[in-house]
Write a protein that holds these residues in place. Structure first.
Motif, PDB file in Angstrom:
ATOM      1  N   LYS A 101       0.839  -1.193   0.000  1.00  0.00           N
ATOM      2  CA  LYS A 101       0.000   0.000   0.000  1.00  0.00           C
ATOM      3  C   LYS A 101       0.880   1.251   0.000  1.00  0.00           C
ATOM      4  CE  LYS A 101      -3.644  -2.193   2.777  1.00  0.00           C
ATOM      5  NZ  LYS A 101      -4.339  -2.164   4.096  1.00  0.00           N
ATOM      6  N   PRO A 102       0.384   2.367  -0.512  1.00  0.00           N
ATOM      7  CA  PRO A 102       1.155   3.616  -0.434  1.00  0.00           C
ATOM      8  C   PRO A 102       1.546   3.922   1.011  1.00  0.00           C
ATOM      9  CG  PRO A 102      -0.716   3.886  -1.892  1.00  0.00           C
ATOM     10  CD  PRO A 102      -0.886   2.543  -1.243  1.00  0.00           C
ATOM     11  N   GLY A 103       2.831   4.164   1.219  1.00  0.00           N
ATOM     12  CA  GLY A 103       3.324   4.446   2.557  1.00  0.00           C
ATOM     13  C   GLY A 103       3.706   3.223   3.354  1.00  0.00           C
ATOM     14  N   GLY A 104       3.422   2.025   2.813  1.00  0.00           N
ATOM     15  CA  GLY A 104       3.785   0.806   3.524  1.00  0.00           C
ATOM     16  C   GLY A 104       5.256   0.459   3.333  1.00  0.00           C
ATOM     17  N   TYR A 105       5.735  -0.463   4.141  1.00  0.00           N
ATOM     18  CA  TYR A 105       7.147  -0.843   4.104  1.00  0.00           C
ATOM     19  C   TYR A 105       7.392  -2.051   3.204  1.00  0.00           C
ATOM     20  CZ  TYR A 105       8.710   2.115   8.012  1.00  0.00           C
ATOM     21  OH  TYR A 105       9.048   3.181   8.810  1.00  0.00           O
ATOM     22  N   VAL A 106       8.457  -1.986   2.417  1.00  0.00           N
ATOM     23  CA  VAL A 106       9.076  -3.156   1.808  1.00  0.00           C
ATOM     24  C   VAL A 106      10.446  -3.278   2.461  1.00  0.00           C
ATOM     25  CG1 VAL A 106      10.013  -4.194  -0.282  1.00  0.00           C
ATOM     26  CG2 VAL A 106       7.843  -2.943  -0.382  1.00  0.00           C
ATOM     27  N   PHE A 107      10.710  -4.382   3.116  1.00  0.00           N
ATOM     28  CA  PHE A 107      11.960  -4.512   3.858  1.00  0.00           C
ATOM     29  C   PHE A 107      12.575  -5.885   3.625  1.00  0.00           C
ATOM     30  CE2 PHE A 107       8.620  -6.037   6.667  1.00  0.00           C
ATOM     31  CZ  PHE A 107       9.167  -7.097   7.361  1.00  0.00           C
ATOM     32  N   GLY A 108      13.866  -5.989   3.945  1.00  0.00           N
ATOM     33  CA  GLY A 108      14.515  -7.267   3.745  1.00  0.00           C
ATOM     34  C   GLY A 108      15.999  -7.234   4.011  1.00  0.00           C
ATOM     35  N   SER A 109      16.658  -8.306   3.584  1.00  0.00           N
ATOM     36  CA  SER A 109      18.090  -8.461   3.836  1.00  0.00           C
ATOM     37  C   SER A 109      18.675  -9.380   2.778  1.00  0.00           C
ATOM     38  CB  SER A 109      18.316  -9.062   5.230  1.00  0.00           C
ATOM     39  OG  SER A 109      17.581 -10.281   5.377  1.00  0.00           O
ATOM     40  N   THR A 110      19.957  -9.185   2.504  1.00  0.00           N
ATOM     41  CA  THR A 110      20.648 -10.052   1.548  1.00  0.00           C
ATOM     42  C   THR A 110      22.137 -10.052   1.846  1.00  0.00           C
ATOM     43  OG1 THR A 110      20.881 -10.556  -0.810  1.00  0.00           O
ATOM     44  CG2 THR A 110      21.009  -8.239  -0.196  1.00  0.00           C
ATOM     45  N   VAL A 111      22.776 -11.160   1.579  1.00  0.00           N
ATOM     46  CA  VAL A 111      24.223 -11.278   1.750  1.00  0.00           C
ATOM     47  C   VAL A 111      24.897 -10.726   0.490  1.00  0.00           C
ATOM     48  CG1 VAL A 111      26.164 -12.831   2.167  1.00  0.00           C
ATOM     49  CG2 VAL A 111      23.935 -13.321   3.198  1.00  0.00           C
ATOM     50  N   LEU A 112      25.779  -9.756   0.679  1.00  0.00           N
ATOM     51  CA  LEU A 112      26.475  -9.112  -0.429  1.00  0.00           C
ATOM     52  C   LEU A 112      27.911  -9.623  -0.505  1.00  0.00           C
ATOM     53  CD1 LEU A 112      25.191  -5.498   0.320  1.00  0.00           C
ATOM     54  CD2 LEU A 112      24.398  -6.991  -1.536  1.00  0.00           C
ATOM     55  N   SER A 113      28.490  -9.532  -1.700  1.00  0.00           N
ATOM     56  CA  SER A 113      29.867  -9.998  -1.867  1.00  0.00           C
ATOM     57  C   SER A 113      30.831  -8.870  -2.202  1.00  0.00           C
ATOM     58  CB  SER A 113      29.938 -11.068  -2.962  1.00  0.00           C
ATOM     59  OG  SER A 113      29.614 -10.520  -4.224  1.00  0.00           O
ATOM     60  N   GLN A 114      30.303  -7.677  -2.548  1.00  0.00           N
ATOM     61  CA  GLN A 114      31.151  -6.557  -2.933  1.00  0.00           C
ATOM     62  C   GLN A 114      30.700  -5.284  -2.213  1.00  0.00           C
ATOM     63  OE1 GLN A 114      31.420  -6.119  -7.221  1.00  0.00           O
ATOM     64  NE2 GLN A 114      31.181  -8.305  -7.546  1.00  0.00           N
ATOM     65  N   GLY A 115      31.680  -4.480  -1.805  1.00  0.00           N
ATOM     66  CA  GLY A 115      31.374  -3.217  -1.148  1.00  0.00           C
ATOM     67  C   GLY A 115      31.062  -3.345   0.321  1.00  0.00           C
ATOM     68  N   VAL A 116      31.215  -4.554   0.879  1.00  0.00           N
ATOM     69  CA  VAL A 116      30.986  -4.804   2.302  1.00  0.00           C
ATOM     70  C   VAL A 116      32.142  -5.663   2.825  1.00  0.00           C
ATOM     71  CG1 VAL A 116      28.461  -4.678   2.118  1.00  0.00           C
ATOM     72  CG2 VAL A 116      29.621  -6.882   1.808  1.00  0.00           C
ATOM     73  N   PRO A 117      32.389  -5.642   4.130  1.00  0.00           N
ATOM     74  CA  PRO A 117      33.454  -6.490   4.663  1.00  0.00           C
ATOM     75  C   PRO A 117      33.060  -7.964   4.639  1.00  0.00           C
ATOM     76  CG  PRO A 117      32.315  -5.346   6.446  1.00  0.00           C
ATOM     77  CD  PRO A 117      31.786  -4.775   5.163  1.00  0.00           C
ATOM     78  N   VAL A 118      33.916  -8.782   4.066  1.00  0.00           N
ATOM     79  CA  VAL A 118      33.701 -10.229   4.035  1.00  0.00           C
ATOM     80  C   VAL A 118      34.939 -10.891   4.626  1.00  0.00           C
ATOM     81  CG1 VAL A 118      33.170 -12.248   2.624  1.00  0.00           C
ATOM     82  CG2 VAL A 118      32.322  -9.995   1.930  1.00  0.00           C
ATOM     83  N   THR A 119      34.769 -11.660   5.679  1.00  0.00           N
ATOM     84  CA  THR A 119      35.901 -12.332   6.292  1.00  0.00           C
ATOM     85  C   THR A 119      36.418 -13.446   5.399  1.00  0.00           C
ATOM     86  OG1 THR A 119      34.536 -13.982   7.430  1.00  0.00           O
ATOM     87  CG2 THR A 119      34.906 -11.882   8.578  1.00  0.00           C
ATOM     88  N   ARG A 120      37.609 -13.939   5.703  1.00  0.00           N
ATOM     89  CA  ARG A 120      38.166 -15.034   4.910  1.00  0.00           C
ATOM     90  C   ARG A 120      37.268 -16.261   4.987  1.00  0.00           C
ATOM     91  NH1 ARG A 120      44.322 -16.649   5.919  1.00  0.00           N
ATOM     92  NH2 ARG A 120      44.502 -14.489   5.165  1.00  0.00           N
ATOM     93  N   ALA A 121      36.770 -16.568   6.192  1.00  0.00           N
ATOM     94  CA  ALA A 121      35.867 -17.712   6.345  1.00  0.00           C
ATOM     95  C   ALA A 121      34.555 -17.463   5.601  1.00  0.00           C
ATOM     96  CB  ALA A 121      35.604 -17.978   7.824  1.00  0.00           C
ATOM     97  N   GLY A 122      34.074 -16.228   5.664  1.00  0.00           N
ATOM     98  CA  GLY A 122      32.851 -15.875   4.962  1.00  0.00           C
ATOM     99  C   GLY A 122      32.999 -16.006   3.458  1.00  0.00           C
ATOM    100  N   ARG A 123      34.139 -15.546   2.935  1.00  0.00           N
ATOM    101  CA  ARG A 123      34.384 -15.647   1.493  1.00  0.00           C
ATOM    102  C   ARG A 123      34.467 -17.108   1.056  1.00  0.00           C
ATOM    103  NH1 ARG A 123      33.219 -12.101  -2.045  1.00  0.00           N
ATOM    104  NH2 ARG A 123      34.390 -10.472  -0.933  1.00  0.00           N
ATOM    105  N   SER A 124      35.101 -17.932   1.863  1.00  0.00           N
ATOM    106  CA  SER A 124      35.219 -19.351   1.528  1.00  0.00           C
ATOM    107  C   SER A 124      33.842 -20.010   1.466  1.00  0.00           C
ATOM    108  CB  SER A 124      36.098 -20.058   2.561  1.00  0.00           C
ATOM    109  OG  SER A 124      36.170 -21.449   2.304  1.00  0.00           O
ATOM    110  N   LEU A 125      32.997 -19.730   2.467  1.00  0.00           N
ATOM    111  CA  LEU A 125      31.659 -20.312   2.465  1.00  0.00           C
ATOM    112  C   LEU A 125      30.825 -19.766   1.308  1.00  0.00           C
ATOM    113  CD1 LEU A 125      29.458 -22.042   3.730  1.00  0.00           C
ATOM    114  CD2 LEU A 125      28.918 -20.136   5.279  1.00  0.00           C
TER     115      LEU A 125
END
Length: 229
Positions: free
Chosen positions: A157-181
């Motif tokens: 609806k107008p004014g309502g929220y669309v929200f969420g989350s996603t795992v990114l691979s570029q432009g964010v910190p990724v640990t070595r273990a995270g990159r491997s997984l």
């Protein structure tokens, strides 16, 4: 109350079908432990508190969940009403049924649909729409699969929220273990986020919504966005 509407858009890309097929009954049984107590805090460095907080502040009385997982976040969500009206959209019939059973105390409608296609739900009919940990599972770059955000924007609806989350691979910190997984999950076809960048996510949110908030927690981008009220 559960209402099944089996409506699969055709054709569906084989990579999309292959990605969702990993979420079979046995995998769903362990999903909460593996994701919310395992990979999210340990590999993506994003505490589950971030997801719970987002649902607590954004989920409305009439809610649409696109890409349902197991319904864990919905099950723990303090909805603004004791009797929320929840619609579940997913290509995977097993995940739909699993989540519907978990939420049987609520009014739940199941719809089999593809997030990359116009959603088989009425336009401008939901107080909130969520796409949690979905985009990184969809093939293509965010410039391509960002169309899922456009479809979500049409459903709220107008004014309502669309929200969420996603795992990114570029432009964010990724640990070595995270990159491997991440590399292993991409190789298996469970993830498709090798091209997913924070910049592209921000561009897609700007393109499809009047305003938005986007934050980074570890390797995860979390957003809430609104269409014009």
């Amino acid at each position: 109350m559960s209402i099944d509407q089996v409506r699969r858009p055709e054709p569906v890309d084989q990579d999309v079908l292959d990605g969702q097929s990993a979420y079979h009954r046995r995998a769903l049984t362990f999903y909460d432990l593996v994701v919310f107590r395992g990979s999210a805090p340990l590999f993506w460095r994003c505490s589950p508190r971030n997801f719970h907080r987002m649902y607590a502040t954004c989920a409305g009385a009439k809610h649409l969940e696109v890409g349902v997982g197991t319904g864990y976040l919905l099950d723990h969500c303090p909805f603004p009403t004791a009797d929320p009206d929840i619609t579940l959209v997913d290509l995977n019939a097993t995940a739909l049924a699993f989540t519907a059973r978990r939420l049987k105390r609520y009014r739940v409608t199941q719809v089999q649909g593809n997030a990359l296609e116009p959603l088989p739900v009425p336009d401008a009919s939901y107080d909130s729409v969520a796409l949690s940990f979905l985009l990184h599972c969809i093939p293509g770059s965010l410039r391509e699969k960002g169309v899922a955000l456009r479809h979500a924007a049409r459903a709220v609806k107008p004014g309502g929220y669309v929200f969420g989350s996603t795992v990114l691979s570029q432009g964010v910190p990724v640990t070595r273990a995270g990159r491997s997984l991440m590399d292993k999950l991409n190789a298996k076809g469970v993830f498709h986020n090798q091209e997913d960048s924070l910049e592209d996510l921000r561009d897609q949110l700007t393109q499809h919504f009047t305003d938005h908030d986007l934050v980074v927690r570890g390797s995860v981008g979390l957003w809430r966005a609104r269409t014009a009220g």
